[in-house]
Scaffold this motif. Structure first.
Motif, PDB file in Angstrom:
ATOM      1  N   HIS A 188     -11.741   6.193   8.329  1.00  0.00           N
ATOM      2  CA  HIS A 188     -10.389   5.465   7.702  1.00  0.00           C
ATOM      3  C   HIS A 188     -11.711   4.008   6.926  1.00  0.00           C
ATOM      4  N   TRP A 189     -11.374   3.213   5.823  1.00  0.00           N
ATOM      5  CA  TRP A 189     -11.436   2.812   5.235  1.00  0.00           C
ATOM      6  C   TRP A 189     -10.074   1.292   5.364  1.00  0.00           C
ATOM      7  N   TYR A 190     -10.312   0.444   5.208  1.00  0.00           N
ATOM      8  CA  TYR A 190      -9.068  -0.614   5.254  1.00  0.00           C
ATOM      9  C   TYR A 190      -9.978  -2.103   5.026  1.00  0.00           C
ATOM     10  N   CYS A 191      -9.075  -1.996   3.840  1.00  0.00           N
ATOM     11  CA  CYS A 191      -9.132  -3.288   3.114  1.00  0.00           C
ATOM     12  C   CYS A 191      -8.495  -4.297   2.753  1.00  0.00           C
ATOM     13  N   GLY A 192      -8.013  -5.746   2.104  1.00  0.00           N
ATOM     14  CA  GLY A 192      -6.870  -6.290   1.637  1.00  0.00           C
ATOM     15  C   GLY A 192      -7.094  -6.689   0.319  1.00  0.00           C
ATOM     16  N   HIS A 193      -6.852  -7.865   0.085  1.00  0.00           N
ATOM     17  CA  HIS A 193      -7.110  -8.267  -1.488  1.00  0.00           C
ATOM     18  C   HIS A 193      -6.087  -8.657  -2.547  1.00  0.00           C
ATOM     19  N   SER A 194      -4.823  -7.501  -2.278  1.00  0.00           N
ATOM     20  CA  SER A 194      -4.070  -7.546  -2.930  1.00  0.00           C
ATOM     21  C   SER A 194      -2.213  -8.008  -2.413  1.00  0.00           C
ATOM     22  N   HIS A 195      -2.627  -8.348  -1.138  1.00  0.00           N
ATOM     23  CA  HIS A 195      -1.235  -9.120  -0.805  1.00  0.00           C
ATOM     24  C   HIS A 195       0.035  -8.694  -0.433  1.00  0.00           C
ATOM     25  N   LYS A 196      -0.603  -6.507  -0.609  1.00  0.00           N
ATOM     26  CA  LYS A 196       0.268  -5.850  -0.193  1.00  0.00           C
ATOM     27  C   LYS A 196       0.251  -4.553   0.682  1.00  0.00           C
ATOM     28  N   TYR A 197       1.067  -4.157   1.599  1.00  0.00           N
ATOM     29  CA  TYR A 197       0.181  -3.344   2.427  1.00  0.00           C
ATOM     30  C   TYR A 197       0.754  -1.197   2.023  1.00  0.00           C
ATOM     31  N   ARG A 198      -0.344  -0.612   1.152  1.00  0.00           N
ATOM     32  CA  ARG A 198      -0.394   1.047   0.591  1.00  0.00           C
ATOM     33  C   ARG A 198      -1.446   1.141   0.668  1.00  0.00           C
ATOM     34  N   GLU A 199      -0.978   2.763   1.141  1.00  0.00           N
ATOM     35  CA  GLU A 199      -1.688   3.281   1.992  1.00  0.00           C
ATOM     36  C   GLU A 199      -1.865   4.844   0.341  1.00  0.00           C
ATOM     37  N   LEU A 200      -4.154   4.058   0.046  1.00  0.00           N
ATOM     38  CA  LEU A 200      -4.262   4.682  -1.121  1.00  0.00           C
ATOM     39  C   LEU A 200      -4.159   6.302  -1.498  1.00  0.00           C
ATOM     40  N   ASP A 201      -4.484   6.657   0.227  1.00  0.00           N
ATOM     41  CA  ASP A 201      -4.595   7.964   0.130  1.00  0.00           C
ATOM     42  C   ASP A 201      -4.592   8.306   2.442  1.00  0.00           C
ATOM     43  N   GLU A 202      -5.332   9.213   2.401  1.00  0.00           N
ATOM     44  CA  GLU A 202      -5.194   9.497   4.098  1.00  0.00           C
ATOM     45  C   GLU A 202      -6.874   8.991   4.723  1.00  0.00           C
ATOM     46  N   LYS A 203      -7.266   8.533   4.025  1.00  0.00           N
ATOM     47  CA  LYS A 203      -8.302   7.639   4.487  1.00  0.00           C
ATOM     48  C   LYS A 203      -8.547   6.511   3.627  1.00  0.00           C
ATOM     49  N   HIS A 204      -8.049   5.668   3.169  1.00  0.00           N
ATOM     50  CA  HIS A 204      -7.738   3.973   2.295  1.00  0.00           C
ATOM     51  C   HIS A 204      -6.746   3.820   2.719  1.00  0.00           C
TER      52      HIS A 204
END
Length: 214
Positions: A188-204
């Motif tokens: 899995h790939w985790y990041c921040g920056h956007s100030h919100k929780y969001r699952e981009l897809d099953e791995k990001h």
């Protein structure tokens, strides 16, 4: 246990950080995916936050974001930690340097912080040199990936540039991310920056102030 949050921005009342401080034991580790904002600007409230943050006695590791005072982070001594290089801020707190791999609790992490601040932040003078990647850091990143046989458990960055491009897009980070997505095996790939929780897809996944437990 390992937990993730992001984008504290010098807030004393940041939900995820305070939850961690309240509940964590000596074996836990909180990884912050950027924008802690230590010594960021000259306002008194940031000085108070910085002093308070560095007094925390729980284990914390910082991935730098773009809203960081990079000269300040680099002023701390460098040492080896869990297979990579860090700046040792306090007995309990480290800054994870870009491009290194870390082995923590039997899990492998590739770390690359930073990104480009918006034009508005630059016009306000609220940025520090070093937010975007430098050539030696990028070279190290590709070498680390190859040395680890293109396989990690987790990728940790501040921003995921493969979301729709915006004015803060950094081409060098974008190319590194494309390379990782194409060539590296990871859970899995985790990041921040956007100030919100969001699952981009099953791995990001983009995270924010709710602690994510690995």
């Amino acid at each position: 246990m390992i937990y993730l949050i992001s984008d504290i921005h010098g807030k004393l009342d940041f939900k995820g950080l305070n939850e961690y401080i309240e509940k964590a034991d000596d074996n836990d580790l909180l990884i912050v995916l950027g924008d802690v904002s230590l010594r960021f600007g000259n306002k008194e409230e940031n000085k108070i936050f910085t002093e308070w943050f560095l007094s925390i006695k729980k284990n914390i590791a910082i991935v730098d974001g773009n809203h960081e005072n990079f000269d300040y982070l680099k002023s701390f001594p460098e040492e080896d930690w869990c297979g990579g290089k860090v700046h040792r801020l306090t007995e309990n707190i480290v800054h994870l340097k870009r491009g290194y791999a870390f082995e923590i609790e039997g899990k492998s992490f590739f770390v690359f912080g930073g990104c480009k601040s918006s034009k508005v932040w630059h016009e306000l003078g609220l940025y520090y040199p070093g937010e975007e990647p430098e050539e030696p850091e990028l070279k190290l990143a590709y070498e680390t990936i190859k040395r680890n046989n293109f396989k990690f458990d987790y990728i940790l960055t501040h921003k995921y540039e493969q979301t729709p491009p915006d004015a803060t897009f950094c081409p060098e980070l974008g190319e590194l991310e494309k390379y990782i997505d194409k060539n590296v095996s990871f859970k899995h790939w985790y990041c921040g920056h956007s100030h919100k929780y969001r699952e981009l897809d099953e791995k990001h996944t983009i995270i924010y102030d709710e602690p994510i437990k690995l």
